[in-house]
Design a protein around this motif. Structure first.
Motif, short mmCIF file in Angstrom:
data_model
loop_
_atom_site.label_atom_id
_atom_site.label_comp_id
_atom_site.label_asym_id
_atom_site.label_seq_id
_atom_site.Cartn_x
_atom_site.Cartn_y
_atom_site.Cartn_z
N SER A 123 0.82 -1.21 0.00
CA SER A 123 0.00 0.00 0.00
C SER A 123 0.85 1.25 0.00
N GLU B 157 2.43 4.51 -0.24
CA GLU B 157 2.17 5.70 -1.04
C GLU B 157 3.47 6.22 -1.63
N ILE C 236 -10.91 17.53 1.26
CA ILE C 236 -11.54 17.52 2.59
C ILE C 236 -11.56 18.94 3.17
N ALA D 139 -3.31 1.53 6.48
CA ALA D 139 -2.32 1.88 5.49
C ALA D 139 -1.30 0.75 5.42
N ASP D 140 -1.79 -0.38 4.99
CA ASP D 140 -0.96 -1.56 4.73
C ASP D 140 -1.81 -2.51 3.92
N PRO E 255 4.25 7.68 9.07
CA PRO E 255 4.93 8.98 9.00
C PRO E 255 4.41 9.88 7.87
N PHE E 256 4.16 9.31 6.70
CA PHE E 256 3.56 10.09 5.61
C PHE E 256 2.17 10.59 6.01
N GLU F 93 0.41 14.50 6.22
CA GLU F 93 -0.86 14.89 5.59
C GLU F 93 -1.88 15.31 6.65
N ALA G 104 -4.53 9.42 6.92
CA ALA G 104 -4.60 10.77 7.48
C ALA G 104 -6.05 11.25 7.53
N ALA G 105 -6.75 11.05 6.42
CA ALA G 105 -8.15 11.48 6.34
C ALA G 105 -9.00 10.72 7.35
N ILE H 248 6.20 2.42 8.31
CA ILE H 248 6.49 2.86 6.94
C ILE H 248 5.42 3.83 6.45
N THR H 249 4.18 3.53 6.74
CA THR H 249 3.09 4.31 6.13
C THR H 249 2.61 5.46 7.02
N VAL I 276 -5.38 0.69 2.42
CA VAL I 276 -5.47 2.00 1.78
C VAL I 276 -4.09 2.63 1.86
N GLY I 277 -4.00 3.92 1.50
CA GLY I 277 -2.70 4.58 1.52
C GLY I 277 -2.55 5.49 2.72
N SER I 278 -1.42 6.18 2.77
CA SER I 278 -1.13 7.06 3.90
C SER I 278 -2.07 8.26 3.94
N THR I 279 -2.39 8.82 2.78
CA THR I 279 -3.30 9.96 2.76
C THR I 279 -4.68 9.55 3.24
N ASP I 280 -5.10 8.35 2.84
CA ASP I 280 -6.38 7.81 3.33
C ASP I 280 -6.35 7.70 4.85
N LEU J 248 -6.87 14.41 -2.00
CA LEU J 248 -7.86 14.16 -0.95
C LEU J 248 -7.81 15.21 0.17
N ILE K 5 -5.00 -0.21 -4.65
CA ILE K 5 -4.47 0.74 -3.66
C ILE K 5 -3.61 1.79 -4.36
N ASN L 174 -5.52 10.25 -4.55
CA ASN L 174 -5.41 11.01 -3.30
C ASN L 174 -4.26 12.01 -3.29
N ASN M 287 -4.30 5.73 -4.10
CA ASN M 287 -3.21 6.59 -3.64
C ASN M 287 -2.90 7.68 -4.66
#
Ligand code: SF4
Lengths: 164, 424
Positions: free
Chosen positions: A66, A68, A158, B122-123, B40-41, B45, B145-146, B37-38, B139-143, A154, A90, A97, A94
């Motif tokens: 996943s 990013e 938001i 985020a994995d 910190p990003f 955000e 964060a949201a 890993i995910t 999902v990803g890191s931005t997801d 994203l 994913i 986003n 990403n």
């Protein structure tokens, strides 16, 4: 949006370990990540890619983890957009986003050759191969995604939403 | 028209009256998860959003597991960011080393995921929790964060593929073989964007650990999620968790008889034998018995796929009183502190060490080529992990074979890929 540039072509099932190997994941520095972009498929990619150029790939691009870091490394390397027959999910979300334009087109993915110059016009829904003069139709993003894309990702979307 | 379990769980996490595959929704999340890993990003955000707090300090989970215990200075910085964020926002479920484990083995074990939950992480292997009848997806890191800020995540309602397994499983096969067989059959994008629903008599008889292994690898077929309808086995498992961090016992959903599937695929479990996914794709599946001339330099037993106590027991059963071949290295990594302690208490640790293996503290380590057993150029490993992409465990010119823990343990003894029957 419009993008144009020379293409770099890759095959099917390009995974995130190839796009940015795990050994480089101990940082969030985007410029640093860009230095290793695509390293395990093409060691020379990061050095040769020029701003605005376009990645074209086969099916299931970005499969695997996943992280990013993968679309971030691609974006930070200067690539303007990625065209593929299909994307792993994913990687797809990403990219939406973080605002890396990605376009699904089986025809473009099959017909564009490495090094061809192409132009992409998402509003018109068309990719033009400037070398062969061929045109490939592309679908617009669904409105839900278009909202995220036009806001620039994203987080901005938001922020905009909460101001309303 | 009826609905799938996936559609039902998603619907319950919106304010909508109905939902259909293909539609986009903003769904409420019960748990959101990040790692060293995910996350910190995600924090970067999150800061951009300018919010003062997380949506719920009990529902954000942070686990430093990939490069932890920190393998180098850069990784130490990443891990430090998790500790700092957890402190700043009073995150209850931050698991420092000593308490942590590989995230997807850890969350179910401590009762953070319950049937009917909606979990995003985020994995990519967040899909594991479908084994408990939850909807869970990477999902990803931005997801992340949201989700941490708003408690919501945007999702496209997936179509589902139904996989029906019938027949009694052969002696040496487990959930790993069922899922590798499936991926080998449909390919690494065979379930792209879709929910993989596993059912049938074989699945009903399957222990939770094996169910977790199966759903863990849904992503390896491109799936958005894997799911198994919760049943008595699930209820027993959930009730047995002493360390339960959530008050309820979850909600039990199941698919309607007239639910719509994009595809229905049936497998006869009796015909499935121990299998191995050869480099460099999880879909490159062959029977272990056909790979006896493949020598291995390293054997890894662990990860979120097969690092639970039942996996350790199977490996120990084969390794008891035996020695790892001198040309091979064995690395055993229990997935969590609890599993680690059980291995010690049950005498499994002793078996691994006496066999000549390494017995390590929980970490993702070699699974993603992080640390604790990186492969050199030209080396081959057989591993109970879930990915065998180019360079996954180290040098781009090394190769990873994926198998169940019995095949891995047998291979450690033989120094080549072996069928468990060759040693027991
Ligand atoms: S054990 Fe491997 S697959 Fe599982 S979370 Fe860690 S790196 Fe990912």
């Amino acid at each position: 949006m419009k993008y144009s540039g020379k293409t770099h072509k890759f095959g099917n099932d390009i995974n995130t370990d190839e796009i940015i190997p795990a050994r480089y994941l101990n940082t969030t520095d985007k410029a640093e990540l860009a230095k290793y972009c695509m390293e395990d498929v093409d060691k020379t990619f990061a050095a040769k890619v020029r701003p605005g150029e376009i990645i074209v790939a086969g099916k299931n691009f970005g499969c695997g983890s996943s992280r990013e870091h993968a679309p971030i490394a691609i974006k930070a390397s200067g690539v303007s957009c990625v065209i593929a027959e299909s994307f792993a999910r994913i990687f797809f979300r990403n990219s939406i986003n973080i605002g890396l334009p990605i376009i699904e087109s089986k025809e473009a993915s099959e017909k564009i050759k490495n090094g061809d110059s192409v132009s992409v016009d998402t509003a018109q829904g068309v990719i033009k191969n400037l070398k062969t003069k061929e045109c490939y139709k592309i679908e617009k993003y669904p409105p839900f995604m278009q909202k995220i894309v036009s806001a620039g990702g994203l987080i901005n979307s938001i922020k905009k939403g909460s101001k309303k | 028209m009826g609905h799938t379990i996936t559609e039902k769980i998603l619907l319950k996490h919106t304010n909508l009256k109905e939902i259909h595959p293909g539609e986009f929704i903003n769904a409420r999340v019960d748990i959101c998860l990040g790692n060293d890993i995910t996350a910190p990003f995600a924090f970067e955000e999150f800061d951009k959003l300018g919010v003062k707090k997380v949506f719920d300090k009990n529902r954000v989970v942070l686990v430093p597991d990939h490069f932890a215990p920190a393998k180098d200075m850069k990784s130490a910085n990443q891990c430090k960011k998790l500790a700092e964020f957890a402190k700043k926002y009073s995150i209850k479920n931050y698991f420092e080393i000593g308490k942590m484990g590989v995230e997807h083995a850890l969350l179910p074990e401590v009762g953070l995921v319950l049937p009917g939950d909606l979990v995003v992480g985020a994995d990519s292997h967040t899909c594991t929790y479908g084994a408990l009848g939850a909807f869970s997806s990477g999902v990803g890191s931005t997801d992340l964060a949201a989700a941490m800020a708003t408690g919501e995540c945007w999702l496209k309602v997936p179509e589902s593929i139904k996989f029906i397994f019938t027949g009694k499983m052969n002696k040496w096969i487990g959930g790993k073989d069922l899922i590798l067989h499936t991926i080998g059959n449909i390919g690494v994008d065979g379930a792209l964007y879709k929910a993989m629903e596993f059912c049938g008599p074989t699945i009903e008889g399957l222990p939770i650990d094996d169910r977790l292994t199966m759903c863990n690898m849904a992503i390896e077929a491109g799936g958005k999620s894997g799911i198994i309808a919760p049943d008595k086995t699930t209820a027993k498992y959930v009730k047995s968790i002493k360390d339960r961090r959530r008050a309820s016992l979850g909600k039990y959903y199941s698919s309607d008889e007239d639910a719509k599937y994009s595809e229905v695929i049936e497998y006869d479990a009796r015909k499935i034998e121990p299998v191995v996914a050869c480099p460099n794709l999880p879909s490159n599946v062959k029977p272990a018995s056909e790979l006896k001339d493949v020598s291995v330099d390293q054997v890894v037993i662990g990860s979120c796929t097969n690092g639970r106590i039942s996996d350790m027991r199977i490996a120990a059963k084969l390794l008891r009183g035996k020695k790892v071949k001198s040309s091979t290295r064995l690395i055993v990594i229990p997935a969590t502190q609890k599993v680690y302690l059980e291995c010690v208490n049950e005498g499994l640790a002793k078996i691994f060490i006496e066999a000549g293996g390494v017995f390590s503290t929980p970490t993702c380590g070699p699974c993603l080529g992080g640390h604790m057993g990186i492969l050199a150029e030209g080396e081959k490993a057989i591993s109970t992990t879930n990915r065998n992409f180019v360079g996954r465990m180290g040098h781009p010119a090394s190769g990873v074979y994926l198998s169940n823990p019995a095949v891995a343990a047998a291979s450690a003894i033989k120094g080549r890929i072996a069928h468990p029957e060759e040693v027991l």
